[in-house]
Scaffold this motif. Structure first.
Motif, short mmCIF file in Angstrom:
data_model
loop_
_atom_site.label_atom_id
_atom_site.label_comp_id
_atom_site.label_asym_id
_atom_site.label_seq_id
_atom_site.Cartn_x
_atom_site.Cartn_y
_atom_site.Cartn_z
N ILE A 25 59.19 14.28 87.97
CA ILE A 25 58.23 14.87 88.90
C ILE A 25 58.39 16.39 88.88
O ILE A 25 59.47 16.92 89.09
CB ILE A 25 58.46 14.33 90.33
CG1 ILE A 25 58.21 12.81 90.38
CG2 ILE A 25 57.53 15.04 91.32
CD1 ILE A 25 58.52 12.19 91.70
N ILE A 26 57.31 17.08 88.61
CA ILE A 26 57.31 18.54 88.56
C ILE A 26 56.69 19.07 89.84
O ILE A 26 55.66 18.58 90.29
CB ILE A 26 56.51 19.04 87.34
CG1 ILE A 26 57.06 18.44 86.04
CG2 ILE A 26 56.51 20.56 87.28
CD1 ILE A 26 58.49 18.82 85.76
N HIS A 27 57.32 20.07 90.45
CA HIS A 27 56.77 20.65 91.67
C HIS A 27 55.42 21.30 91.37
O HIS A 27 55.23 21.91 90.32
CB HIS A 27 57.74 21.68 92.24
CG HIS A 27 59.01 21.08 92.76
ND1 HIS A 27 59.04 20.30 93.90
CD2 HIS A 27 60.28 21.10 92.30
CE1 HIS A 27 60.28 19.90 94.12
NE2 HIS A 27 61.05 20.36 93.16
N PRO A 28 54.48 21.21 92.31
CA PRO A 28 53.15 21.79 92.07
C PRO A 28 53.22 23.30 91.86
O PRO A 28 54.08 23.98 92.40
CB PRO A 28 52.40 21.47 93.37
CG PRO A 28 53.14 20.33 93.98
CD PRO A 28 54.58 20.52 93.59
N VAL A 29 52.31 23.80 91.05
CA VAL A 29 52.14 25.24 90.86
C VAL A 29 50.69 25.58 91.14
O VAL A 29 49.83 24.71 91.18
CB VAL A 29 52.53 25.67 89.43
CG1 VAL A 29 54.00 25.45 89.18
CG2 VAL A 29 51.70 24.94 88.40
N VAL A 54 40.52 36.27 81.11
CA VAL A 54 40.92 35.46 82.25
C VAL A 54 42.33 35.83 82.67
O VAL A 54 43.24 35.86 81.85
CB VAL A 54 40.86 33.96 81.91
CG1 VAL A 54 41.30 33.14 83.10
CG2 VAL A 54 39.45 33.59 81.49
N ASP A 55 42.54 36.12 83.95
CA ASP A 55 43.85 36.50 84.45
C ASP A 55 44.56 35.28 84.98
O ASP A 55 44.11 34.64 85.94
CB ASP A 55 43.67 37.53 85.58
CG ASP A 55 45.01 37.96 86.16
OD1 ASP A 55 46.01 37.80 85.45
OD2 ASP A 55 45.02 38.45 87.30
N LEU A 56 45.64 34.88 84.33
CA LEU A 56 46.38 33.68 84.71
C LEU A 56 47.77 34.06 85.16
O LEU A 56 48.41 34.92 84.58
CB LEU A 56 46.47 32.70 83.54
CG LEU A 56 45.15 32.21 83.00
CD1 LEU A 56 45.38 31.38 81.76
CD2 LEU A 56 44.43 31.39 84.04
N SER A 57 48.27 33.36 86.17
CA SER A 57 49.62 33.64 86.65
C SER A 57 50.64 33.07 85.70
O SER A 57 50.36 32.16 84.93
CB SER A 57 49.82 33.02 88.04
OG SER A 57 49.82 31.62 87.94
N THR A 58 51.85 33.61 85.76
CA THR A 58 52.94 33.10 84.92
C THR A 58 53.23 31.64 85.25
O THR A 58 53.51 30.83 84.37
CB THR A 58 54.20 33.94 85.14
OG1 THR A 58 53.91 35.28 84.80
CG2 THR A 58 55.36 33.43 84.27
N ALA A 59 53.13 31.33 86.53
CA ALA A 59 53.38 29.94 86.93
C ALA A 59 52.39 29.00 86.28
O ALA A 59 52.75 27.92 85.82
CB ALA A 59 53.30 29.81 88.45
N ALA A 60 51.13 29.41 86.21
CA ALA A 60 50.11 28.54 85.62
C ALA A 60 50.37 28.36 84.15
O ALA A 60 50.12 27.30 83.58
CB ALA A 60 48.73 29.15 85.84
N ARG A 61 50.87 29.39 83.48
CA ARG A 61 51.15 29.31 82.05
C ARG A 61 52.14 28.21 81.75
O ARG A 61 52.08 27.55 80.72
CB ARG A 61 51.68 30.67 81.57
CG ARG A 61 52.01 30.70 80.08
CD ARG A 61 52.65 32.02 79.72
NE ARG A 61 53.08 31.98 78.33
CZ ARG A 61 52.50 32.67 77.37
NH1 ARG A 61 51.48 33.42 77.63
NH2 ARG A 61 52.95 32.62 76.13
N ARG A 62 53.07 27.97 82.66
CA ARG A 62 54.10 26.98 82.44
C ARG A 62 53.76 25.62 83.03
O ARG A 62 54.57 24.70 82.96
CB ARG A 62 55.43 27.47 83.04
CG ARG A 62 55.94 28.75 82.35
CD ARG A 62 56.20 28.48 80.89
NE ARG A 62 56.67 29.66 80.21
CZ ARG A 62 56.85 29.74 78.91
NH1 ARG A 62 56.59 28.70 78.13
NH2 ARG A 62 57.28 30.86 78.35
N ALA A 63 52.57 25.48 83.61
CA ALA A 63 52.23 24.23 84.28
C ALA A 63 52.16 23.09 83.29
O ALA A 63 51.55 23.19 82.26
CB ALA A 63 50.88 24.38 84.98
#
Length: 259
Positions: free
Chosen positions: A55-59, A2-11
């Protein structure tokens, strides 16, 4: 793979939780999943589960995302997806990791809910594994001889403990909807417990807020007391007893916890 973005890894998303009740939002192998549970207000006394509402900004991500209150736990879930696991596999790995990294709420001594949506069939499934009252519980167990409520008996004593549902719920979900081996999914949590993880600012603040409760019991002092003081931000927190329990669950399943 599965290819995941770096941003998703930190979500990750922060919210109040009780027991395991950490929200998980995952999408992999055509099976989206969101697991959530609601914290119930205490009848008496006061319990601090979280001290802030950040509040965390959406990724965004194309193929999958893991969200929990712990970055370490979320990273474990992402790695499961990278190895080809589905959403339930990732949720189970994250759930057991939260038992280590979130001692204030994400633990195997609690319970929760899991809601699944199968992208292939469109079927929705809900799994309820909240705690239940012990067989020996009675209606008046929190009252004194005069019929008055005993302050905090339902919060900070042995009588406050329900039968935990977390282990039963996570292993059930894995057996019915997962694809990976239980021991492989629990192993990262075992390593975290044995090797330790750095205490964050929020958890350190919770230790301060709950100092009186943590220092009142021999069992909690053994885990959380470092030479008579509670861990501060940046220090490693190890829990080898929990690591042994998780290893047994990984090896033998729910029976290692309940039997």
């Amino acid at each position: 793979m599965v290819d995941l973005s770096t941003a998703a890894r930190r979500a990750r998303r922060l919210l109040p939780v009780s027991g395991l009740c950490a929200a998980l939002a995952l999408l992999a192998a055509g099976m989206p999943l969101a697991a959530a549970a609601q914290a119930q207000p205490a009848a008496t006394g006061h319990v601090d589960y979280d001290l802030e509402d950040t509040i965390i900004h959406p990724v965004h991500a194309l193929h999958g995302m893991v969200s929990s209150e712990s970055a370490l736990a979320s990273d474990i879930g992402v790695e499961v997806l990278r190895k080809g696991g589905n959403a339930v596999d990732a949720a189970v790995a994250v759930g057991f990791a939260l038992a280590v990294t979130m001692p204030n709420s994400g633990n195997i001594g609690g319970g929760g809910f899991m809601v699944l949506h199968d992208g292939r069939t469109g079927k929705d499934t809900a799994i309820d594994f909240r705690e239940v009252a012990p067989a020996g519980a009675t209606r008046d167990m929190y009252l004194d001889a005069a019929g008055n409520v005993v302050q905090d008996k339902s919060l900070f004593t042995q009588a406050a403990i329900g039968v935990p549902g977390t282990v039963a719920g996570l292993t059930y979900a894995l057996e019915h909807y997962g694809t990976m081996k239980r021991a492989d999914l629990v192993a990262p949590a075992v390593r975290l417990a044995n090797n330790g993880f750095p205490v964050g600012e929020t958890l350190a603040g919770l230790f301060v807020a709950e100092r009186n409760h943590l220092m009142a019991w021999e069992g909690t002092r053994k885990v959380f007391s470092h030479a008579g003081r509670l861990p501060v931000a940046g220090e490693l927190l190890r829990n080898p007893d929990l690591g042994r329990s998780l290893a047994l669950i990984g090896r033998d399943g729910a029976k290692a916890f309940y039997d």
